[in-house]
Motif scaffolding. Structure first.
Motif, PDB file in Angstrom:
ATOM      1  N   ILE A  54       0.713  -1.082   0.012  1.00 32.76           N
ATOM      2  CA  ILE A  54      -0.020  -0.010  -0.198  1.00 32.76           C
ATOM      3  C   ILE A  54       0.937   1.240  -0.009  1.00 32.76           C
ATOM      4  O   ILE A  54       0.439   2.281  -0.708  1.00 32.76           O
ATOM      5  N   ASN A  55       1.956   1.372   0.505  1.00 35.34           N
ATOM      6  CA  ASN A  55       3.053   2.183   0.671  1.00 35.34           C
ATOM      7  C   ASN A  55       3.447   2.667  -0.605  1.00 35.34           C
ATOM      8  O   ASN A  55       3.353   3.878  -0.990  1.00 35.34           O
ATOM      9  N   LEU A  56       3.819   1.465  -1.236  1.00 36.34           N
ATOM     10  CA  LEU A  56       4.299   1.971  -2.788  1.00 36.34           C
ATOM     11  C   LEU A  56       3.131   2.350  -3.577  1.00 36.34           C
ATOM     12  O   LEU A  56       3.484   3.125  -4.529  1.00 36.34           O
ATOM     13  N   GLY A  57       2.040   1.752  -3.281  1.00 35.61           N
ATOM     14  CA  GLY A  57       1.060   2.326  -4.305  1.00 35.61           C
ATOM     15  C   GLY A  57       0.647   3.716  -3.686  1.00 35.61           C
ATOM     16  O   GLY A  57       0.268   4.571  -4.812  1.00 35.61           O
ATOM     17  N   MET A  58       0.873   4.230  -2.738  1.00 34.32           N
ATOM     18  CA  MET A  58       0.628   5.606  -2.273  1.00 34.32           C
ATOM     19  C   MET A  58       1.823   6.563  -2.526  1.00 34.32           C
ATOM     20  O   MET A  58       1.564   7.780  -2.375  1.00 34.32           O
ATOM     21  N   LYS A  59       3.012   6.053  -2.757  1.00 34.47           N
ATOM     22  CA  LYS A  59       4.477   6.758  -2.515  1.00 34.47           C
ATOM     23  C   LYS A  59       4.142   7.996  -3.754  1.00 34.47           C
ATOM     24  O   LYS A  59       4.488   9.013  -3.106  1.00 34.47           O
ATOM     25  N   THR A  60       3.803   7.829  -4.667  1.00 41.12           N
ATOM     26  CA  THR A  60       3.612   8.940  -5.737  1.00 41.12           C
ATOM     27  C   THR A  60       2.648   9.951  -5.385  1.00 41.12           C
ATOM     28  O   THR A  60       2.987  11.277  -5.449  1.00 41.12           O
ATOM     29  N   TYR A 104      -7.641   6.997  20.128  1.00 38.31           N
ATOM     30  CA  TYR A 104      -8.982   7.752  20.606  1.00 38.31           C
ATOM     31  C   TYR A 104      -9.928   7.996  19.379  1.00 38.31           C
ATOM     32  O   TYR A 104     -11.099   8.486  19.965  1.00 38.31           O
ATOM     33  N   VAL A 105      -9.889   7.531  18.379  1.00 36.56           N
ATOM     34  CA  VAL A 105     -11.178   7.505  17.373  1.00 36.56           C
ATOM     35  C   VAL A 105     -11.146   6.129  16.909  1.00 36.56           C
ATOM     36  O   VAL A 105     -10.451   5.629  16.276  1.00 36.56           O
ATOM     37  N   ARG A 106     -12.452   5.652  17.218  1.00 37.14           N
ATOM     38  CA  ARG A 106     -12.240   4.181  16.820  1.00 37.14           C
ATOM     39  C   ARG A 106     -12.348   3.838  15.288  1.00 37.14           C
ATOM     40  O   ARG A 106     -11.956   2.798  15.137  1.00 37.14           O
ATOM     41  N   PHE A 107     -12.617   4.637  14.385  1.00 40.53           N
ATOM     42  CA  PHE A 107     -12.538   4.537  12.960  1.00 40.53           C
ATOM     43  C   PHE A 107     -11.199   4.371  12.909  1.00 40.53           C
ATOM     44  O   PHE A 107     -10.775   3.352  11.871  1.00 40.53           O
ATOM     45  N   PHE A 108     -10.308   5.199  13.089  1.00 42.63           N
ATOM     46  CA  PHE A 108      -8.684   4.817  13.063  1.00 42.63           C
ATOM     47  C   PHE A 108      -8.131   3.908  13.951  1.00 42.63           C
ATOM     48  O   PHE A 108      -7.229   3.327  13.391  1.00 42.63           O
ATOM     49  N   TRP A 109      -8.841   3.516  14.955  1.00 45.91           N
ATOM     50  CA  TRP A 109      -8.299   2.524  15.755  1.00 45.91           C
ATOM     51  C   TRP A 109      -8.615   1.020  15.042  1.00 45.91           C
ATOM     52  O   TRP A 109      -7.839   0.054  15.027  1.00 45.91           O
ATOM     53  N   ALA A 110      -9.841   0.970  14.133  1.00 43.03           N
ATOM     54  CA  ALA A 110      -9.984  -0.187  13.504  1.00 43.03           C
ATOM     55  C   ALA A 110      -8.806  -0.483  12.564  1.00 43.03           C
ATOM     56  O   ALA A 110      -8.544  -1.747  12.015  1.00 43.03           O
ATOM     57  N   PRO A 134      -0.833   4.171   5.516  1.00 43.68           N
ATOM     58  CA  PRO A 134      -0.339   5.180   4.301  1.00 43.68           C
ATOM     59  C   PRO A 134      -1.477   5.617   3.648  1.00 43.68           C
ATOM     60  O   PRO A 134      -1.093   6.787   2.731  1.00 43.68           O
ATOM     61  N   LEU A 135      -2.767   5.280   3.702  1.00 44.17           N
ATOM     62  CA  LEU A 135      -3.713   5.959   2.694  1.00 44.17           C
ATOM     63  C   LEU A 135      -4.139   7.455   3.495  1.00 44.17           C
ATOM     64  O   LEU A 135      -4.881   8.225   2.886  1.00 44.17           O
ATOM     65  N   TYR A 136      -3.907   7.545   4.803  1.00 42.71           N
ATOM     66  CA  TYR A 136      -4.471   8.754   5.296  1.00 42.71           C
ATOM     67  C   TYR A 136      -3.151   9.668   6.176  1.00 42.71           C
ATOM     68  O   TYR A 136      -3.225  10.956   6.445  1.00 42.71           O
ATOM     69  N   ARG A 137      -1.884   8.890   6.311  1.00 42.65           N
ATOM     70  CA  ARG A 137      -1.002   9.469   6.972  1.00 42.65           C
ATOM     71  C   ARG A 137      -0.360  10.806   6.465  1.00 42.65           C
ATOM     72  O   ARG A 137      -0.096  11.696   7.201  1.00 42.65           O
ATOM     73  N   VAL A 138      -0.405  10.870   5.225  1.00 40.05           N
ATOM     74  CA  VAL A 138       0.223  11.995   4.554  1.00 40.05           C
ATOM     75  C   VAL A 138      -0.663  13.319   5.162  1.00 40.05           C
ATOM     76  O   VAL A 138       0.016  14.416   5.300  1.00 40.05           O
ATOM     77  N   PHE A 139      -1.924  13.024   5.393  1.00 40.18           N
ATOM     78  CA  PHE A 139      -2.682  14.411   5.791  1.00 40.18           C
ATOM     79  C   PHE A 139      -2.051  14.778   7.050  1.00 40.18           C
ATOM     80  O   PHE A 139      -2.505  16.152   7.288  1.00 40.18           O
ATOM     81  N   PHE A 140      -1.617  14.177   7.952  1.00 38.43           N
ATOM     82  CA  PHE A 140      -1.276  14.540   9.047  1.00 38.43           C
ATOM     83  C   PHE A 140       0.232  15.224   9.101  1.00 38.43           C
ATOM     84  O   PHE A 140       0.538  16.014   9.801  1.00 38.43           O
TER      85      PHE A 140
END
Length: 320
Positions: A54-60, A104-110, A134-140
């Motif tokens: 997934i990391n490789l898919g999201m890298k670009t 602390y947020v269950r959606f992300f805990w999942a 990797p799908l959402y880390r970049v936004f942080f």
């Protein structure tokens, strides 16, 4: 193919982690410490490979999004030493925030729960990745681009701090100087983070610096009287790698379906793990408060017993 200094540095550090893992594995088997099991180790490797794919898919996409935001940077640090110091500190703080949201947020805990699902704790547990992160880390990490840090430098800083984060996944006791334990994450701190004991839940979120936890009230020292039990408060019956990835999504979906109102459905998604509309389950903070109250009550009862015994001894001595 031409390799950069960053490539060589990351490769060397990653190789160092692999060597240490093999050494720990050898001593674990040599001393019969049972830190590793074949199934658990293979699950860790499976989850790591899944995250890498997934990391490789999201890298670009990650790279170009960071580079795009870099165009709108608010300032630029010209001094190289200050540049890298601020980048590492800011990146580590934003990871602490990302990690805290994951608890602390269950959606992300999942998604994050996969990293905590092992009942073992060793260097390969560090590879038991949060597969979908990797799908959402970049936004942080977007604030770093607006702060004038290039995409390549942000990604390099993340890799370096991630490698440090892997190294603290060990049960071997290491005596660090007091100042080091106050500032940096140690294996003892991270053992607490992976514990399922009520006292230890949602503690020690830092990757490199434990200072963030000390500052924001999420620090907890490892206590000899509360021996660590690794894993989740409720372990999934099916420990196969696919279920390890999706079991909490399945449980969350079931809770959302049974919620009586729309707002309750939203709360199941956004509230901490353990929240329930009918109070049948509790979040970690409530359980920790109850534990603290029970311990205070027992402490008071013990003190009263001592006072009673002292009073009885005083009365007997006065009669004698």
């Amino acid at each position: 193919m031409k390799y950069t200094g960053s490539d060589i540095s990351v490769g060397a550090l990653f190789g160092f982690v692999i060597v240490l893992t093999l050494v720990e594995m050898y001593f674990s088997y040599a001393h019969d410490r049972k830190l590793y099991t074949k199934q658990d180790t293979w699950t860790n490797i499976y989850l790591m490979v899944s995250a890498i794919v997934i990391n490789l898919g999201m890298k670009t996409a990650t790279f170009f999004l960071l580079e795009y935001c870099y165009q709108f940077r608010l300032f630029q640090i010209s001094n190289v030493w200050i540049y890298w110091t601020v980048l590492i500190l800011a990146q580590d703080f934003l990871y602490w925030f990302l990690h805290t949201v994951g608890h602390y947020v269950r959606f992300f805990w999942a998604m994050h729960v996969t990293h905590h699902s092992s009942e073992h704790f060793n260097l390969t547990t560090g590879f038991r990745s949060t597969v979908f992160e990797p799908l959402y880390r970049v936004f942080f990490y977007l604030p770093l681009a607006f702060m004038g840090f290039t995409a390549m430098d942000i990604l390099f800083a993340y890799l370096v701090t991630q490698i440090y984060g892997n190294l603290v996944h060990t049960q071997y006791k290491i005596n660090f100087p007091k100042w080091y334990e106050y500032v940096f994450v140690t294996p003892s701190h991270h053992r607490v983070h992976h514990a399922s004991n009520v006292r230890y839940l949602d503690k020690n979120m830092g990757m490199v610096l434990i200072l963030w936890d000390r500052m924001f009230g999420t620090f907890q020292a490892e206590l000899p009287e509360d021996e660590i039990k690794y894993g989740l408060t409720t372990q999934p019956k099916d420990t196969g790698p696919v279920n390890i990835i999706f079991h909490e999504f399945i449980a969350l979906t079931a809770d959302v379906k049974k919620a009586p109102t729309f707002m309750d459905k939203v709360k199941y998604i956004l509230n901490p793990p353990g929240w329930s509309h009918d109070g049948s389950t509790k979040i970690a903070k409530i359980m920790q408060q109850e534990l603290h109250e029970a311990e205070e009550l027992k402490k008071q009862q013990d003190q009263n017993k001592v006072k009673d015994l002292n009073e009885q001894e005083r009365m007997l001595s006065s009669i004698g």
